[in-house]
Write a protein that holds these residues in place. Structure first.
Motif, PDB file in Angstrom:
ATOM      1  N   GLY A  20       0.808  -1.213   0.000  1.00 10.93           N
ATOM      2  CA  GLY A  20       0.000   0.000   0.000  1.00 10.93           C
ATOM      3  C   GLY A  20       0.837   1.256   0.000  1.00 10.93           C
ATOM      4  O   GLY A  20       2.006   1.256  -0.355  1.00 10.93           O
ATOM      5  N   THR A  21       0.227   2.344   0.427  1.00 13.73           N
ATOM      6  CA  THR A  21       0.889   3.641   0.483  1.00 13.73           C
ATOM      7  C   THR A  21       1.178   4.002   1.939  1.00 13.73           C
ATOM      8  O   THR A  21       0.283   3.989   2.770  1.00 13.73           O
ATOM      9  CB  THR A  21       0.004   4.731  -0.146  1.00 13.73           C
ATOM     10  OG1 THR A  21      -0.263   4.377  -1.501  1.00 13.73           O
ATOM     11  CG2 THR A  21       0.681   6.083  -0.113  1.00 13.73           C
ATOM     12  N   TRP A  22       2.423   4.335   2.221  1.00 15.44           N
ATOM     13  CA  TRP A  22       2.847   4.755   3.549  1.00 15.44           C
ATOM     14  C   TRP A  22       3.321   6.200   3.463  1.00 15.44           C
ATOM     15  O   TRP A  22       3.986   6.584   2.514  1.00 15.44           O
ATOM     16  CB  TRP A  22       3.988   3.877   4.056  1.00 15.44           C
ATOM     17  CG  TRP A  22       3.549   2.506   4.415  1.00 15.44           C
ATOM     18  CD1 TRP A  22       3.422   1.446   3.579  1.00 15.44           C
ATOM     19  CD2 TRP A  22       3.180   2.040   5.711  1.00 15.44           C
ATOM     20  NE1 TRP A  22       2.985   0.349   4.274  1.00 15.44           N
ATOM     21  CE2 TRP A  22       2.837   0.684   5.585  1.00 15.44           C
ATOM     22  CE3 TRP A  22       3.102   2.645   6.973  1.00 15.44           C
ATOM     23  CZ2 TRP A  22       2.418  -0.070   6.670  1.00 15.44           C
ATOM     24  CZ3 TRP A  22       2.697   1.872   8.045  1.00 15.44           C
ATOM     25  CH2 TRP A  22       2.351   0.533   7.892  1.00 15.44           C
ATOM     26  N   SER A  23       2.986   6.988   4.466  1.00 12.67           N
ATOM     27  CA  SER A  23       3.410   8.386   4.506  1.00 12.67           C
ATOM     28  C   SER A  23       4.124   8.668   5.815  1.00 12.67           C
ATOM     29  O   SER A  23       3.668   8.256   6.880  1.00 12.67           O
ATOM     30  CB  SER A  23       2.204   9.312   4.387  1.00 12.67           C
ATOM     31  OG  SER A  23       1.528   9.069   3.183  1.00 12.67           O
ATOM     32  N   LEU A  24       5.250   9.362   5.715  1.00 12.65           N
ATOM     33  CA  LEU A  24       5.964   9.826   6.899  1.00 12.65           C
ATOM     34  C   LEU A  24       5.397  11.200   7.231  1.00 12.65           C
ATOM     35  O   LEU A  24       5.539  12.133   6.453  1.00 12.65           O
ATOM     36  CB  LEU A  24       7.468   9.911   6.631  1.00 12.65           C
ATOM     37  CG  LEU A  24       8.352  10.300   7.805  1.00 12.65           C
ATOM     38  CD1 LEU A  24       8.275   9.243   8.907  1.00 12.65           C
ATOM     39  CD2 LEU A  24       9.775  10.470   7.354  1.00 12.65           C
ATOM     40  N   VAL A  25       4.712  11.315   8.359  1.00  8.44           N
ATOM     41  CA  VAL A  25       4.039  12.567   8.698  1.00  8.44           C
ATOM     42  C   VAL A  25       4.583  13.138  10.003  1.00  8.44           C
ATOM     43  O   VAL A  25       5.069  12.413  10.857  1.00  8.44           O
ATOM     44  CB  VAL A  25       2.500  12.376   8.820  1.00  8.44           C
ATOM     45  CG1 VAL A  25       1.902  11.940   7.505  1.00  8.44           C
ATOM     46  CG2 VAL A  25       2.145  11.378   9.897  1.00  8.44           C
ATOM     47  N   GLU A  26       4.505  14.440  10.097  1.00  7.73           N
ATOM     48  CA  GLU A  26       4.865  15.151  11.332  1.00  7.73           C
ATOM     49  C   GLU A  26       3.575  15.700  11.910  1.00  7.73           C
ATOM     50  O   GLU A  26       2.894  16.508  11.289  1.00  7.73           O
ATOM     51  CB  GLU A  26       5.842  16.277  11.029  1.00  7.73           C
ATOM     52  CG  GLU A  26       6.292  17.005  12.264  1.00  7.73           C
ATOM     53  CD  GLU A  26       7.319  18.089  11.931  1.00  7.73           C
ATOM     54  OE1 GLU A  26       7.863  18.658  12.887  1.00  7.73           O
ATOM     55  OE2 GLU A  26       7.550  18.364  10.750  1.00  7.73           O
ATOM     56  N   ILE A  27       3.225  15.213  13.106  1.00  5.93           N
ATOM     57  CA  ILE A  27       1.990  15.626  13.762  1.00  5.93           C
ATOM     58  C   ILE A  27       2.343  16.588  14.886  1.00  5.93           C
ATOM     59  O   ILE A  27       3.069  16.220  15.812  1.00  5.93           O
ATOM     60  CB  ILE A  27       1.226  14.407  14.315  1.00  5.93           C
ATOM     61  CG1 ILE A  27       0.903  13.446  13.166  1.00  5.93           C
ATOM     62  CG2 ILE A  27      -0.035  14.833  15.032  1.00  5.93           C
ATOM     63  CD1 ILE A  27       0.321  12.128  13.591  1.00  5.93           C
ATOM     64  N   PRO A  28       1.877  17.840  14.820  1.00  6.52           N
ATOM     65  CA  PRO A  28       2.189  18.790  15.887  1.00  6.52           C
ATOM     66  C   PRO A  28       1.431  18.455  17.166  1.00  6.52           C
ATOM     67  O   PRO A  28       0.233  18.193  17.143  1.00  6.52           O
ATOM     68  CB  PRO A  28       1.735  20.133  15.307  1.00  6.52           C
ATOM     69  CG  PRO A  28       0.745  19.791  14.253  1.00  6.52           C
ATOM     70  CD  PRO A  28       1.072  18.421  13.757  1.00  6.52           C
ATOM     71  N   LEU A  29       2.162  18.433  18.273  1.00 12.82           N
ATOM     72  CA  LEU A  29       1.564  18.216  19.591  1.00 12.82           C
ATOM     73  C   LEU A  29       1.717  19.507  20.392  1.00 12.82           C
ATOM     74  O   LEU A  29       2.224  20.497  19.898  1.00 12.82           O
ATOM     75  CB  LEU A  29       2.249  17.037  20.291  1.00 12.82           C
ATOM     76  CG  LEU A  29       2.154  15.702  19.546  1.00 12.82           C
ATOM     77  CD1 LEU A  29       3.002  14.655  20.243  1.00 12.82           C
ATOM     78  CD2 LEU A  29       0.724  15.233  19.446  1.00 12.82           C
ATOM     79  N   PHE A  30       1.283  19.490  21.628  1.00 12.95           N
ATOM     80  CA  PHE A  30       1.306  20.705  22.435  1.00 12.95           C
ATOM     81  C   PHE A  30       2.711  21.230  22.673  1.00 12.95           C
ATOM     82  O   PHE A  30       2.979  22.406  22.483  1.00 12.95           O
ATOM     83  CB  PHE A  30       0.623  20.464  23.785  1.00 12.95           C
ATOM     84  CG  PHE A  30      -0.839  20.178  23.650  1.00 12.95           C
ATOM     85  CD1 PHE A  30      -1.721  21.156  23.220  1.00 12.95           C
ATOM     86  CD2 PHE A  30      -1.339  18.922  23.921  1.00 12.95           C
ATOM     87  CE1 PHE A  30      -3.064  20.904  23.081  1.00 12.95           C
ATOM     88  CE2 PHE A  30      -2.683  18.651  23.788  1.00 12.95           C
ATOM     89  CZ  PHE A  30      -3.546  19.639  23.363  1.00 12.95           C
TER      90      PHE A  30
END
Length: 54
Positions: A20-30
């Motif tokens: 499938g498709t994998w994405s490297l993501v940056e998720i902003p936290l507090f």
């Protein structure tokens, strides 16, 4: 299955095995941001760093 994906997704062999498709993501936290591989893009606001298709 999502917990296994989050645990093993840092390994390239697991991403290839799962396909499938994998994405490297940056998720902003507090206080900082989290960078991780996700199989399906999350619904939240995130910044995509890299995408791989298998």
């Amino acid at each position: 299955m999502e917990l296994i994906d989050l645990t093993l997704s840092k390994y390239c062999w697991y991403r290839r095995l799962r396909g499938g498709t994998w994405s490297l993501v940056e998720i902003p936290l507090f206080d900082c941001s989290q960078v991780l591989w996700v199989h399906n893009l999350p619904e939240c606001e995130c910044y995509i760093l890299q995408t791989e298709k298998y």
